[in-house]
Design a protein around this motif. Structure first.
Motif, PDB file in Angstrom:
ATOM      1  N   ARG A 198      45.983 -29.240  70.483  1.00 49.13           N
ATOM      2  CA  ARG A 198      46.421 -29.419  69.091  1.00 49.13           C
ATOM      3  C   ARG A 198      47.885 -29.878  69.046  1.00 49.13           C
ATOM      4  O   ARG A 198      48.241 -30.758  68.257  1.00 49.13           O
ATOM      5  N   ARG A 234      48.072 -33.602  69.989  1.00 51.75           N
ATOM      6  CA  ARG A 234      47.250 -34.549  69.244  1.00 51.75           C
ATOM      7  C   ARG A 234      48.056 -35.736  68.700  1.00 51.75           C
ATOM      8  O   ARG A 234      47.583 -36.880  68.739  1.00 51.75           O
ATOM      9  N   THR A 260      43.176 -24.871  73.787  1.00 54.05           N
ATOM     10  CA  THR A 260      42.966 -25.402  72.437  1.00 54.05           C
ATOM     11  C   THR A 260      44.302 -25.619  71.734  1.00 54.05           C
ATOM     12  O   THR A 260      44.508 -26.637  71.052  1.00 54.05           O
TER      13      THR A 260
END
Length: 537
Positions: free
Chosen positions: A445, A448, A441
């Motif tokens: 992020r 991104r 995760t």
């Protein structure tokens, strides 16, 4: 089948072949004894000697004629001033071999290495091993008991025969050790990368010419440059230091001072002399990372330093010297920088002799797992605690790491940072499924901002790319699709990078995805090429 004539090439032995009066026949003389074997006929003897030993060569020739009249002795005077000087001996032998009329179809050549100085014997061996002398090595030995007329023994050494494979295997093992050293023992599986490292190992040992390492940030250019230096130092190829600088950190007047040094008072603030990095790297390796960021003036000074091993410090009137090997790194396409006038063509030509493009992590997915093992082992050695994944966690992480969702923007730096975070959080040395889930995760992020899904098509002018007439003939569907593809291409570093973004889903179900080829074929439908798009962008 007609047998080949046997031709021996060897030096007259100034001590062993000498002697005066009838007493010379009472001792073993290797060159003469070679022609006294009853089971051997030497058709021709090429007798080499230096200038002051002509009388001895003539005596040996007469003695051979008396015991083996069928042997033709041809003396050759070599201009060797010092038979213990390697360069002098090797140079003369090289000139002799270059002009000698070898006829291997009809003649068999034996290179006699029993006589001459040790330097002569070594040079004869090297010339034969390098095939400048296309023959076999010949060694002669005296009889165990000195007996008049006993010719002793002789032995042939064929460097190509399998019985000498053990010697060759030593060199092979040494090369394998060098390759493993360059990779830090990581069992990489990518064939292209492994072939590249094999060649770099050979070049590193044999060449001091500049080396250019290309590839994206984090692909391992700095790491490989330092390992290359350490390999050369371990093999006694250099004595100096490894000096590294990222040229992107060099700006303005300080750039030349940092690289080439300055003298006291050269400019405001120059309170003392500064040697500069080039002199610091004397007899060592200078690694200039992101060399494409250097200014044109510094490029000109660097070219002179590479070619002449001397340069002027800033503010200096007298040249200084530094004999260093340059390894340059870049994430730019320097050929395009040359065309754009941002990089000197002559400097590019000088550093482009040995050029290697390091693939990014996304191009080496099969190497993710062995690098994970290496990084965890490295963490364990530094912190005194072994860290491992549990089975489910490893499977989850590998599935993510090799999926289209893993962009690896920073390449091995991203992977290294990921392993460090998980190893630090691992309780009792176990990386759990929960730790992996949090890490994936986190990575998504971080990546991104680099997502390629939001393509701005507003800047894509199809009229400029195809021409108004051709655009008018396109369906709206084709026009919209083509604009999106061109937008991705202009935001990508390479054809392969653009292909991965465009085919991120379908490539995952292919055993051997060839994204670049698929993209190339799509562009060809519109008579477009990758290079052409970059020029019109």
């Amino acid at each position: 089948m007609k047998s080949k004539r046997i031709v021996v090439i060897g030096f007259v032995g100034t001590q062993l072949d000498g002697g005066k009066g009838g007493g010379r026949w009472e001792k073993w003389r290797p060159t003469v004894a070679l022609t006294q074997h009853e089971d051997l006929v030497i058709d021709r003897l090429e007798l080499l000697y230096s200038g002051r030993h002509g009388d001895l060569a003539e005596l040996v020739g007469r003695d051979i004629a008396s015991v083996s009249p069928e042997t033709q002795v041809t003396p050759h005077q070599l201009q060797i001033a010092d038979p213990w000087d390697f360069e002098d001996v090797y140079g003369n032998l090289f000139d002799f071999a270059r002009h000698y009329p070898f006829d291997p179809d009809n003649e068999e050549y034996w290179i006699h290495i029993t006589t001459g100085t040790h330097v002569v014997q070594i040079c004869m061996f090297l010339m034969t091993e390098a095939r400048y002398f296309p023959g076999r090595l010949l060694q002669t030995s005296p009889p165990r008991r000195q007996t008049i007329g006993d010719a002793g023994s002789y032995a042939l050494i064929d460097l190509d025969l399998s019985k000498y494979d053990q010697i060759a295997q030593r060199f092979s093992r040494e090369q394998q050790e060098g390759v493993a050293f360059l990779k830090s023992g990581i069992a990489t599986r990518n064939a292209r990368f492994n072939e590249m490292i094999d060649e770099i190992e050979r070049v590193a040992i044999k060449s001091k010419a500049p080396m250019l390492l290309m590839g994206p940030t984090g692909a391992g250019k700095s790491f490989l440059a330092r390992r290359t230096y350490e390999l050369k130092k371990a093999r006694h190829q250099l004595d100096g230091r490894f000096v590294e600088i990222n040229c992107a950190t060099l700006h303005g007047d300080g750039a030349a001072s940092t690289l080439f040094g300055h003298i006291k008072g050269a400019f405001t603030g120059a309170a003392s002399d500064r040697p500069g990095l080039l002199r610091t790297a004397h007899k060592g390796v200078l690694f200039l990372d992101e060399i494409g960021e250097l200014g044109l003036d510094e490029q000109a000074m660097l070219l002179k330093a590479i070619e002449e091993k001397r340069f002027l410090p800033v503010g200096g009137d007298h040249e200084v010297q530094s004999d260093f090997q340059l390894i340059a790194g870049t994430n730019r396409d320097l050929s395009r920088e040359v065309v754009a006038g941002r990089f000197r063509e002559d400097l590019y030509a000088r550093i482009n002799l040995w050029t290697y493009e390091l693939p990014g992590l996304i191009d080496r997915p099969e190497d993710i797992e062995p690098n994970i093992d290496y990084l965890l082992a490295q963490f364990g050695a530094e912190h005194g605690q072994m860290v491992r994944f549990n089975k489910e966690a490893r499977a989850r992480y590998m599935q993510f790491a090799m999926s289209p969702a893993a962009r690896w923007v920073g390449n091995f730096r991203d992977l290294s940072a990921s392993m460090l975070r998980m190893a630090t959080l691992a309780e009792a040395g176990r990386i759990t499924d929960a730790i992996v889930q949090d890490e994936t995760t986190r990575l998504q992020r971080l990546w991104r901002p680099y997502a390629g899904g939001n393509i701005d098509q507003g800047d894509v002018d199809l009229d400029a790319v195809l021409g108004r007439e051709r655009v008018a003939q396109l369906d709206l569907f084709d026009a919209m699709q083509l604009k999106a593809v061109i937008g991705v291409c202009r935001q990508s570093k390479s054809l392969s990078d653009a292909g991965r973004k465009l085919f991120s889903v379908s490539r995952s179900v292919k055993e051997k995805p060839n994204d670049a080829d698929r993209l190339k074929k799509f562009l060809a439908r519109f008579e477009l090429t990758w290079d052409g798009l970059q020029q019109t962008g």
